[in-house]
Design a protein around this motif. Structure first.
Motif, PDB file in Angstrom:
ATOM      1  N   TRP A 146      60.518  82.533  29.139  1.00  0.00           N
ATOM      2  CA  TRP A 146      59.343  81.669  29.274  1.00  0.00           C
ATOM      3  C   TRP A 146      58.246  82.091  28.292  1.00  0.00           C
ATOM      4  O   TRP A 146      57.622  81.246  27.637  1.00  0.00           O
ATOM      5  N   VAL A 147      57.989  83.381  28.192  1.00  0.00           N
ATOM      6  CA  VAL A 147      56.945  83.867  27.290  1.00  0.00           C
ATOM      7  C   VAL A 147      57.319  83.581  25.835  1.00  0.00           C
ATOM      8  O   VAL A 147      56.471  83.192  25.026  1.00  0.00           O
ATOM      9  N   CYS A 148      58.584  83.746  25.500  1.00  0.00           N
ATOM     10  CA  CYS A 148      59.027  83.436  24.136  1.00  0.00           C
ATOM     11  C   CYS A 148      58.772  81.964  23.823  1.00  0.00           C
ATOM     12  O   CYS A 148      58.331  81.616  22.724  1.00  0.00           O
ATOM     13  N   GLY A 149      59.030  81.087  24.784  1.00  0.00           N
ATOM     14  CA  GLY A 149      58.724  79.669  24.589  1.00  0.00           C
ATOM     15  C   GLY A 149      57.249  79.444  24.326  1.00  0.00           C
ATOM     16  O   GLY A 149      56.869  78.582  23.522  1.00  0.00           O
ATOM     17  N   SER A 150      56.399  80.233  24.988  1.00  0.00           N
ATOM     18  CA  SER A 150      54.956  80.068  24.785  1.00  0.00           C
ATOM     19  C   SER A 150      54.538  80.476  23.377  1.00  0.00           C
ATOM     20  O   SER A 150      53.531  79.978  22.864  1.00  0.00           O
ATOM     21  N   PHE A 151      55.289  81.361  22.731  1.00  0.00           N
ATOM     22  CA  PHE A 151      54.959  81.742  21.358  1.00  0.00           C
ATOM     23  C   PHE A 151      55.113  80.534  20.428  1.00  0.00           C
ATOM     24  O   PHE A 151      54.328  80.364  19.484  1.00  0.00           O
ATOM     25  N   PHE A 152      56.130  79.726  20.672  1.00  0.00           N
ATOM     26  CA  PHE A 152      56.275  78.492  19.900  1.00  0.00           C
ATOM     27  C   PHE A 152      55.081  77.574  20.173  1.00  0.00           C
ATOM     28  O   PHE A 152      54.433  77.083  19.249  1.00  0.00           O
ATOM     29  N   GLN A 153      54.802  77.329  21.452  1.00  0.00           N
ATOM     30  CA  GLN A 153      53.759  76.383  21.837  1.00  0.00           C
ATOM     31  C   GLN A 153      52.397  76.767  21.266  1.00  0.00           C
ATOM     32  O   GLN A 153      51.679  75.924  20.724  1.00  0.00           O
ATOM     33  N   PHE A 154      52.020  78.030  21.383  1.00  0.00           N
ATOM     34  CA  PHE A 154      50.666  78.426  21.000  1.00  0.00           C
ATOM     35  C   PHE A 154      50.550  78.845  19.538  1.00  0.00           C
ATOM     36  O   PHE A 154      49.486  79.287  19.111  1.00  0.00           O
TER      37      PHE A 154
END
Length: 657
Positions: free
Chosen positions: A313-321
């Motif tokens: 989930w946190v890795c996905g947030s790196f893409f988003q932000f």
């Protein structure tokens, strides 16, 4: 900017995941299992715990794990993806701003634990005098020298990954990588885990261990770069690396590296810049404790505190932000081998013994940024032009985009339209000041409106003098006695929305270097009091706020820009105005906000309609594929670009059975 404590961050990520039925909270401290008090101080091995306790506990943990690992992707969505799809692109949910405290990406040994204040001494306490606590000095911490750590201390230490996990990763790469592709590998070492028969056109490795990269037969070239050396909120601080953007890549891979990144957002922003539009970034990572014994000192607090599901989930947030909607098709995979250890809680070392390690992948493709404004969907074009702007949060960009569209469509000349587009790059400078207004009653909507009003003015270029003037007008810097101090005092009754409009009129006039413009600014400031006095004498019943609104509007229209009216000409014109004319100016001025609000609401409705149409199209395609599977017909496979036979649904069910 909004920051949360590391404890709150853990809760936030877990809550976001749980709200999407995605991942379980960290099992580092189990809240669903309570060990009886009588056993808390006894041995902690499995053999020391009675079967009546450990049996139900393990069973419950397994049930919770199985429930948490249910894929959040439809069968149709998984049809054109590699095996193991766990999180589909429509499932991810994010907070509106970057939610992580800086300590989240520090190493635990680098986080200083302050000592509690203490009184001077026992003798001082007995003196009867009030005592002041002695605040201890900040404890010194040893900061890891990353270049030395990877290039010397760990120069020849290899990343040990199970053969089964390697095969799964190779298979995943084989699904998305093709012969002839150009590949950039971030965090490269001795093995790239690419399919044996893959023949890329070039494969550049970026890392800190020249020795290990030199042993990697897949690499055609190498580059020594510290990925944790960054320009904050922008990119990796390496001109050599960023220079590769002149020949962007088809794919970027970054295996078993996110656990060492102290500035992940900047790394992902750099990766976005180095990819071709439509190119894919694939980020695999192994189990939480896969190589803690070997490289644990370099792992961040995030990696050590969170479990495997939360890592995804946190890795996905790196893409988003990093680039927001500039990343498309974000997906998460669990490609762990059959029988892999699935426990990352307190019993992990025992439960996962002699089992293959887990392997996960998070990936997305780079979207296409519009070169020009699409007149059919201008909001999409303006949004794409803000993907990589620093300083602004995703929340701010979503508020600014529709206002940019309104300013663009309201522009009466091509010069004004061009200014709206070209001045977008000045938005980060504007927001450097605006984000400091979060603590005041200056809403995010107000900030967005002021930012757009400024960049829509052809004279606003975001130079130092204009930004300094903006901060003085906002009260973030000491106001100049010859302009901002009297302007602020004499317009104190105006409401915030009207003051925003006034700032948007005034700030672009600064920094021109034109003596006539400088004179016009002074005429504006000195003309406020006599203008208000004349209006008040003609309309004694007007409130102070309305007097100031009309007066500043008239001065801005006639005096603020050189070549329109001199002070004497303006005074004669104002003296000749009737009460009816003043009322008409006030009514027209107040109607602007009503019209603006109505236009924004209309744009929101149009946006919702477009989203509904997109969803309807997606659903129709899913129904078409489902029908094709039932009737064994042909359907277009967007990944292969060909019409392909869709397996009949009954045949798939038989295979499963």
């Amino acid at each position: 900017m909004v920051n949360y404590s590391s404890l709150a961050i853990t809760a936030l990520v877990a809550l976001a995941a749980s709200g999407a039925n995605a991942f379980t909270p960290s099992t580092t401290t189990s809240s669903s299992v309570t060990t009886p008090t009588t056993f808390r101080n006894t041995e902690t091995s499995l053999n020391a715990m009675p079967p009546m306790i450990i049996g139900p506990m393990i069973r419950k943990m397994k049930e919770e794990k199985a429930k948490a690992k249910m894929p959040m992707a439809t069968a149709d969505e998984a049809l054109n993806e590699a095996p193991g799809l766990r999180v589909g692109e429509n499932v991810w949910k994010w907070p509106p701003v970057w939610p992580y405290d800086p300590q989240f990406f520090m190493r635990k040994e680098e986080i200083a634990v302050p000592k509690a204040p203490q009184l001077d001494s026992l003798a001082g306490m007995m003196s009867g005098m009030p005592q002041q606590p002695v605040v201890p000095e900040e404890p010194e911490v040893e900061v890891l020298d990353q270049v030395k750590y990877w290039s010397e201390d760990k120069a020849d230490v290899r990343t040990e990954i199970d053969a089964e996990a390697i095969e799964k990763l190779k298979s995943h790469y084989a699904f998305y990588l093709r012969d002839g592709m150009s590949i950039l590998e971030l965090g490269a070492a001795e093995n790239s885990y690419l399919p044996d028969d893959l023949k890329p056109s070039r494969h550049i490795g970026v890392g800190l261990s020249t020795k290990l990269m030199g042993e990697n037969p897949a690499l055609t070239d190498t580059m020594v770069v510290d990925l944790n050396d960054v320009v904050e909120e922008q990119f990796v601080n390496s001109e050599e690396l960023r220079g590769l953007a002149s020949e962007p890549f088809d794919a970027i891979i970054m295996a078993n590296t996110i656990d060492f990144l102290t500035s992940p957002r900047e790394v992902f922003r750099t990766a976005w810049e180095l990819l071709k539009p439509g190119g894919v970034m694939i980020v695999p990572f192994a189990s939480k404790d896969a190589y803690t014994d070997t490289f644990g000192r370099a792992q961040t607090k995030m990696w050590q505190d969170m479990n495997n599901d939360q890592h995804l989930w946190v890795c996905g947030s790196f893409f988003q932000f990093s680039a927001g909607d500039g990343w498309e098709g974000l997906k998460g995979f669990d490609i762990s081998p059959e029988g892999a250890g699935d426990d990352d809680g307190p019993l992990a070392s025992l439960m996962n013994r002699n089992k293959p390690m887990n392997m996960y992948v998070c990936q997305a493709t780079k979207g296409f940024m519009d070169d020009s404004i699409d007149e059919e969907n201008p909001e999409k074009s303006f949004s794409s032009k803000m993907w990589m702007l620093p300083t602004m949060e995703d929340r701010d960009k979503k508020l600014v985009a529709p206002r940019l569209v309104r300013a663009y469509e309201a522009a009466s000349t091509q010069e004004e339209k061009t200014a709206v587009v070209e001045h977008i790059t000045a938005l980060p400078k504007v927001y450097e000041g605006l984000i400091k207004m979060d603590q005041f009653a200056f809403t995010f909507n107000m900030q967005a409106q002021l930012a757009v009003d400024l960049v829509a003015d052809p004279d606003f270029v975001g130079n130092d003098e204009q930004i300094r003037s903006l901060k003085q007008g906002l009260g973030l810097l000491k106001p100049t006695p010859e302009f901002w101090l009297p302007v602020g005092q004499k317009t104190a009754a105006m409401n915030p929305d009207e003051k925003i409009n006034l700032l948007a009129h005034v700030v672009p006039r600064f920094g021109s270097g034109d003596p006539e413009q400088e004179k016009a600014l002074q005429n504006f400031a000195t003309g406020l009091t006599p203008t208000f006095d004349v209006i008040k004498s003609k309309c004694p019943d007007l409130k102070d706020a309305d007097v100031q609104l009309v007066g500043t509007e008239l001065l801005a229209a006639e005096v603020l820009k050189p070549g329109r009216s001199t002070k004497s000409e303006f005074a004669m014109w104002l003296a000749a105005m009737t009460v009816e004319e003043i009322d008409a100016v006030l009514t027209k001025r107040k109607s602007y906000k009503q019209k603006s609000d109505a236009e924004l609401e209309d744009m929101r409705k149009k946006r919702a309609k477009r989203q509904a149409e997109i969803e309807a199209t997606r659903k129709a395609m899913e129904e078409q594929i489902e029908k094709a599977r039932t009737e064994r017909t042909m359907a277009f496979n967007p990944r292969s670009g060909k019409m392909e036979l869709i397996p009949k649904k009954d045949d798939e069910d038989e295979k499963k059975n």
